[in-house]
Design an enzyme around this catalytic site. Sequence first.
Site, short mmCIF file in Angstrom:
data_model
loop_
_atom_site.label_atom_id
_atom_site.label_comp_id
_atom_site.label_asym_id
_atom_site.label_seq_id
_atom_site.Cartn_x
_atom_site.Cartn_y
_atom_site.Cartn_z
N ASP A 3 0.85 -1.19 0.00
CA ASP A 3 0.00 0.00 0.00
C ASP A 3 0.89 1.24 0.00
OD1 ASP A 3 -3.22 0.52 1.00
OD2 ASP A 3 -1.80 2.21 1.08
N GLU A 34 -12.31 3.24 -1.15
CA GLU A 34 -11.82 4.34 -1.98
C GLU A 34 -11.56 3.92 -3.41
OE1 GLU A 34 -8.36 5.80 0.02
OE2 GLU A 34 -9.51 6.56 1.73
N VAL A 35 -11.03 2.72 -3.58
CA VAL A 35 -10.66 2.27 -4.93
C VAL A 35 -11.66 1.20 -5.37
CG1 VAL A 35 -8.87 1.20 -6.35
CG2 VAL A 35 -8.23 2.76 -4.49
N HIS A 62 -10.19 -5.43 -3.29
CA HIS A 62 -8.87 -5.64 -2.71
C HIS A 62 -9.00 -6.05 -1.26
CE1 HIS A 62 -9.97 -1.37 -2.43
NE2 HIS A 62 -9.37 -1.34 -1.26
N HIS A 88 -6.82 -5.85 2.22
CA HIS A 88 -5.65 -5.31 2.93
C HIS A 88 -5.11 -6.40 3.87
CE1 HIS A 88 -6.65 -0.87 2.33
NE2 HIS A 88 -7.84 -1.42 2.10
#
Length: 124
Positions: free
Chosen positions: A33, A99-100, A104, A106
């Site tokens: 990240d 946000e994206v 995904h 993390h």
Amino acid sequence: MAYDDENVFARILRGEIPAEKVYEDEHVLAFNDIAHLAPVHVLVIPKGQYVSCDDFTANASDAEMAALMRAVGKVARDLGVVDSGYRMVSNTGPDAGQEVPHFHIHIFGGRRLGGLRRQAGGGE
Ligand code: AMP
């Protein structure tokens, strides 16, 4: 929600912007990240175009789904956080602050991460 192929992870997958890769296979890319929140903070993403966890779990193939979870485990082992412990987080949609708009996971590790209660229910 339609997939936006100009999102930042789509651009990383096309090699248009750089990323610090930590793992890659046919279905998965994992990279550090850019604004890491822990000593280990890696994003594990499918190469397929899935907006969110919802999209991925509804539409990805079994092979893609298996590859993603296998990759999470491998990255954690390779980065040495299995014994010390790590946390997986995946934000989906506005309430989670995604946000994206490319699915995904993390992986956080390398320090005491604090209680989940504060993260999940602490409010603003
Ligand atoms: P989320 O809020 O769950 O959508 O997380 C998006 C994550 O993407 C954030 O932790 C960002 O720091 C990270 N991020 C955004 N742009 C990049 C980039 N170019 N390379 C690596 N990570 C990024």
